[in-house]
Motif scaffolding. Structure first.
Motif, PDB file in Angstrom:
ATOM      1  N   ARG A 112      22.023  12.255 -11.602  1.00 33.39           N
ATOM      2  CA  ARG A 112      21.668  10.847 -11.524  1.00 33.39           C
ATOM      3  C   ARG A 112      20.485  10.513 -12.456  1.00 33.39           C
ATOM      4  O   ARG A 112      20.462   9.485 -13.121  1.00 33.39           O
ATOM      5  N   GLU A 113      19.528  11.436 -12.488  1.00 34.48           N
ATOM      6  CA  GLU A 113      18.358  11.216 -13.326  1.00 34.48           C
ATOM      7  C   GLU A 113      18.737  11.203 -14.811  1.00 34.48           C
ATOM      8  O   GLU A 113      18.309  10.334 -15.572  1.00 34.48           O
ATOM      9  N   ARG A 114      19.574  12.152 -15.196  1.00 37.51           N
ATOM     10  CA  ARG A 114      20.010  12.211 -16.607  1.00 37.51           C
ATOM     11  C   ARG A 114      20.801  10.964 -16.974  1.00 37.51           C
ATOM     12  O   ARG A 114      20.664  10.398 -18.049  1.00 37.51           O
ATOM     13  N   PHE A 115      21.661  10.512 -16.049  1.00 38.77           N
ATOM     14  CA  PHE A 115      22.468   9.316 -16.272  1.00 38.77           C
ATOM     15  C   PHE A 115      21.561   8.108 -16.530  1.00 38.77           C
ATOM     16  O   PHE A 115      21.778   7.330 -17.457  1.00 38.77           O
ATOM     17  N   SER A 116      20.510   7.988 -15.702  1.00 37.59           N
ATOM     18  CA  SER A 116      19.658   6.804 -15.799  1.00 37.59           C
ATOM     19  C   SER A 116      18.720   6.841 -17.007  1.00 37.59           C
ATOM     20  O   SER A 116      18.078   5.854 -17.327  1.00 37.59           O
ATOM     21  N   GLU A 117      18.651   7.995 -17.686  1.00 36.81           N
ATOM     22  CA  GLU A 117      17.877   8.024 -18.931  1.00 36.81           C
ATOM     23  C   GLU A 117      18.584   7.217 -20.018  1.00 36.81           C
ATOM     24  O   GLU A 117      17.957   6.696 -20.929  1.00 36.81           O
ATOM     25  N   THR A 118      19.912   7.166 -19.941  1.00 34.59           N
ATOM     26  CA  THR A 118      20.685   6.460 -20.977  1.00 34.59           C
ATOM     27  C   THR A 118      21.211   5.117 -20.497  1.00 34.59           C
ATOM     28  O   THR A 118      21.342   4.182 -21.279  1.00 34.59           O
ATOM     29  N   PHE A 119      21.549   5.015 -19.202  1.00 39.49           N
ATOM     30  CA  PHE A 119      22.165   3.792 -18.690  1.00 39.49           C
ATOM     31  C   PHE A 119      21.353   3.203 -17.541  1.00 39.49           C
ATOM     32  O   PHE A 119      20.766   3.946 -16.758  1.00 39.49           O
ATOM     33  N   GLU A 120      21.392   1.893 -17.461  1.00 36.28           N
ATOM     34  CA  GLU A 120      20.745   1.220 -16.345  1.00 36.28           C
ATOM     35  C   GLU A 120      21.738   1.209 -15.185  1.00 36.28           C
ATOM     36  O   GLU A 120      22.838   0.637 -15.302  1.00 36.28           O
ATOM     37  N   ILE A 121      21.381   1.851 -14.065  1.00 34.10           N
ATOM     38  CA  ILE A 121      22.317   1.929 -12.931  1.00 34.10           C
ATOM     39  C   ILE A 121      22.395   0.567 -12.243  1.00 34.10           C
ATOM     40  O   ILE A 121      21.390   0.028 -11.792  1.00 34.10           O
ATOM     41  N   THR A 122      23.601  -0.005 -12.198  1.00 35.86           N
ATOM     42  CA  THR A 122      23.771  -1.314 -11.564  1.00 35.86           C
ATOM     43  C   THR A 122      24.377  -1.195 -10.167  1.00 35.86           C
ATOM     44  O   THR A 122      24.222  -2.090  -9.345  1.00 35.86           O
ATOM     45  N   GLU A 123      25.098  -0.100  -9.933  1.00 35.68           N
ATOM     46  CA  GLU A 123      25.645   0.129  -8.596  1.00 35.68           C
ATOM     47  C   GLU A 123      25.755   1.623  -8.368  1.00 35.68           C
ATOM     48  O   GLU A 123      25.990   2.382  -9.311  1.00 35.68           O
ATOM     49  N   ALA A 124      25.570   2.024  -7.106  1.00 31.73           N
ATOM     50  CA  ALA A 124      25.806   3.414  -6.731  1.00 31.73           C
ATOM     51  C   ALA A 124      26.443   3.378  -5.348  1.00 31.73           C
ATOM     52  O   ALA A 124      25.816   2.965  -4.382  1.00 31.73           O
ATOM     53  N   ARG A 125      27.718   3.748  -5.284  1.00 24.98           N
ATOM     54  CA  ARG A 125      28.432   3.667  -4.010  1.00 24.98           C
ATOM     55  C   ARG A 125      28.907   5.062  -3.607  1.00 24.98           C
ATOM     56  O   ARG A 125      29.525   5.771  -4.403  1.00 24.98           O
ATOM     57  N   ARG A 126      28.546   5.437  -2.375  1.00 24.77           N
ATOM     58  CA  ARG A 126      28.946   6.765  -1.903  1.00 24.77           C
ATOM     59  C   ARG A 126      30.178   6.654  -1.007  1.00 24.77           C
ATOM     60  O   ARG A 126      30.245   5.771  -0.147  1.00 24.77           O
ATOM     61  N   PHE A 127      31.125   7.531  -1.211  1.00 28.19           N
ATOM     62  CA  PHE A 127      32.339   7.568  -0.406  1.00 28.19           C
ATOM     63  C   PHE A 127      32.383   8.881   0.361  1.00 28.19           C
ATOM     64  O   PHE A 127      32.331   9.951  -0.221  1.00 28.19           O
ATOM     65  N   GLN A 128      32.416   8.769   1.698  1.00 23.62           N
ATOM     66  CA  GLN A 128      32.514   9.966   2.537  1.00 23.62           C
ATOM     67  C   GLN A 128      33.652   9.772   3.528  1.00 23.62           C
ATOM     68  O   GLN A 128      33.649   8.815   4.310  1.00 23.62           O
ATOM     69  N   TYR A 129      34.623  10.646   3.475  1.00 23.40           N
ATOM     70  CA  TYR A 129      35.740  10.589   4.422  1.00 23.40           C
ATOM     71  C   TYR A 129      36.391  11.967   4.507  1.00 23.40           C
ATOM     72  O   TYR A 129      36.056  12.864   3.741  1.00 23.40           O
ATOM     73  N   LYS A 130      37.303  12.105   5.477  1.00 22.95           N
ATOM     74  CA  LYS A 130      37.982  13.394   5.637  1.00 22.95           C
ATOM     75  C   LYS A 130      39.473  13.220   5.433  1.00 22.95           C
ATOM     76  O   LYS A 130      40.038  12.189   5.801  1.00 22.95           O
ATOM     77  N   VAL A 131      40.082  14.221   4.825  1.00 25.14           N
ATOM     78  CA  VAL A 131      41.524  14.198   4.604  1.00 25.14           C
ATOM     79  C   VAL A 131      42.089  15.496   5.179  1.00 25.14           C
ATOM     80  O   VAL A 131      41.552  16.575   4.929  1.00 25.14           O
ATOM     81  N   SER A 132      43.153  15.362   5.977  1.00 21.82           N
ATOM     82  CA  SER A 132      43.776  16.555   6.527  1.00 21.82           C
ATOM     83  C   SER A 132      44.913  16.983   5.599  1.00 21.82           C
ATOM     84  O   SER A 132      45.820  16.202   5.328  1.00 21.82           O
ATOM     85  N   LEU A 133      44.833  18.203   5.105  1.00 24.45           N
ATOM     86  CA  LEU A 133      45.852  18.680   4.160  1.00 24.45           C
ATOM     87  C   LEU A 133      46.668  19.814   4.767  1.00 24.45           C
ATOM     88  O   LEU A 133      46.140  20.708   5.418  1.00 24.45           O
ATOM     89  N   GLU A 134      47.974  19.760   4.511  1.00 22.77           N
ATOM     90  CA  GLU A 134      48.882  20.828   4.930  1.00 22.77           C
ATOM     91  C   GLU A 134      49.530  21.408   3.672  1.00 22.77           C
ATOM     92  O   GLU A 134      49.437  20.804   2.604  1.00 22.77           O
ATOM     93  N   PRO A 135      50.211  22.554   3.798  1.00 22.71           N
ATOM     94  CA  PRO A 135      50.947  23.045   2.644  1.00 22.71           C
ATOM     95  C   PRO A 135      52.001  22.011   2.224  1.00 22.71           C
ATOM     96  O   PRO A 135      52.544  21.337   3.110  1.00 22.71           O
ATOM     97  N   PRO A 136      52.356  21.839   0.959  1.00 26.99           N
ATOM     98  CA  PRO A 136      51.806  22.593  -0.170  1.00 26.99           C
ATOM     99  C   PRO A 136      50.546  21.951  -0.764  1.00 26.99           C
ATOM    100  O   PRO A 136      49.950  22.517  -1.666  1.00 26.99           O
ATOM    101  N   LEU A 137      50.119  20.778  -0.222  1.00 24.55           N
ATOM    102  CA  LEU A 137      48.956  20.105  -0.822  1.00 24.55           C
ATOM    103  C   LEU A 137      47.682  20.934  -0.699  1.00 24.55           C
ATOM    104  O   LEU A 137      46.851  20.951  -1.599  1.00 24.55           O
ATOM    105  N   LEU A 138      47.556  21.655   0.423  1.00 21.94           N
ATOM    106  CA  LEU A 138      46.365  22.477   0.617  1.00 21.94           C
ATOM    107  C   LEU A 138      46.252  23.523  -0.502  1.00 21.94           C
ATOM    108  O   LEU A 138      45.188  23.717  -1.091  1.00 21.94           O
ATOM    109  N   GLN A 139      47.380  24.159  -0.831  1.00 22.74           N
ATOM    110  CA  GLN A 139      47.380  25.156  -1.903  1.00 22.74           C
ATOM    111  C   GLN A 139      47.082  24.492  -3.254  1.00 22.74           C
ATOM    112  O   GLN A 139      46.423  25.067  -4.123  1.00 22.74           O
TER     113      GLN A 139
END
Ligand SMILES: [Zn+2]
Length: 291
Positions: free
Chosen positions: A222-249
């Motif tokens: 984030r620090e390196r990014f803001s040396e070159t660009f002015e941060i206008t938004e920062a959105r965090r996404f946190q969620y859980k996904v349940s995976l079964e075969p074959p997607l898990l593999q």
């Protein structure tokens, strides 16, 4: 050929990766610069603009897995948010909105974002996908080719003219901020997706016995990014996904986490019937700073 048509409609987009002079399309089959450096359009609908071949470390299998994971909706909240950012932008003039996905791999994120953004009420979108891996670009070109130009090229010495892109995406990929700054229009934005401490933590715990990534890695990015660009938004996404075969593999085969893992632990994960996985990603949006 769709590719030649898109190139002809966007003169000035490319510059020579060898000498940086402008390039033009000849007979719908090659891009040639004023110093006669020539790059042929591939029959499969992409162009290779690497000055010399490099063996990427990512193989066909990794890209096929990544495509399956993106198509399963694993990243859908993030891709939907980014497409909203793209669709909501107001651009000066009547130009079509040009998006570069820098480090696009097999192109699934760019294709999904273009499709979602195109559903909104706005002007035309041109997608350009750049990756150093020919395997990734080949898969991208075979799967999606409407309104998208796929290029094999080097991110640090990209084959594009200055000020050609309204938006640049860097999704879980390395960045070259000096190049991004050069490539953006004066009102251009960069959208960078970085992993948070909880990203794939269950997999990390099973393979390495550790719960989370070091959080200071994220703040350094984030620090390196803001040396070159002015941060206008920062959105965090946190969620859980349940995976079964074959997607898990496929998730396991997609992530660099599995490369250095102990083979026995890897086999244990590959034999699970289900695993709930945490997604923790932050989308940083930056505005180009006046140069
Ligand atoms: Zn040249």
């Amino acid at each position: 050929m769709i590719l030649a048509g898109l190139m002809a409609a966007n003169p000035g987009l490319f510059c020579c990766p060898l000498c940086a002079s402008p390039m033009s399309l000849t007979e719908c089959k090659s891009l040639i610069c004023s110093n006669h450096h020539c790059f042929d359009l591939a029959r499969d609908g992409y162009i290779n603009l690497l000055s010399r071949p490099t063996g990427g470390k990512y193989g066909k299998e990794l890209f096929a897995s990544r495509k399956a994971i993106v198509n399963s909706g694993f990243f859908e909240p993030v891709d939907t948010y980014i497409s909203g950012l793209i669709a909501g932008r107001k651009l000066a003039g009547n130009s079509s909105h040009r998006i570069l996905d820098a480090g696009c791999g097999e192109g699934s994120h760019l294709a999904a974002i273009q499709e979602l953004a195109a559903a909104g009420p706005h002007r035309s979108l041109l997608g350009v996908g750049l990756d150093i891996s020919k395997e990734g670009i080949l898969l991208a070109a075979r799967n999606f080719n409407e309104n998208t130009i796929w290029c094999v090229g080097d991110l640090a010495h990209s084959p594009f003219g200055s000020g050609q892109f309204h938006s640049i995406l860097s999704i879980l990929a390395p960045s070259s901020y000096a190049e991004f700054q050069r490539l953006l229009t004066p009102d251009g934005i960069i959208v960078k997706v970085i992993p948070g401490p909880g990203y794939l933590q269950e997999l990390r715990e099973l393979l390495y016995g550790r719960l989370s990534r070091q959080t200071n890695v994220d703040s350094e990015i984030r620090e390196r990014f803001s040396e070159t660009f002015e941060i206008t938004e920062a959105r965090r996404f946190q969620y859980k996904v349940s995976l079964e075969p074959p997607l898990l593999q496929q998730l396991v085969s997609m992530t660099p986490l599995s490369w250095a893992a102990d083979q026995n632990k890897l086999q244990t994960v590959l034999q699970l019937n289900e695993l709930e996985i945490s997604v923790d990603l932050t989308v940083l949006v930056g505005r180009k700073q006046p140069s």
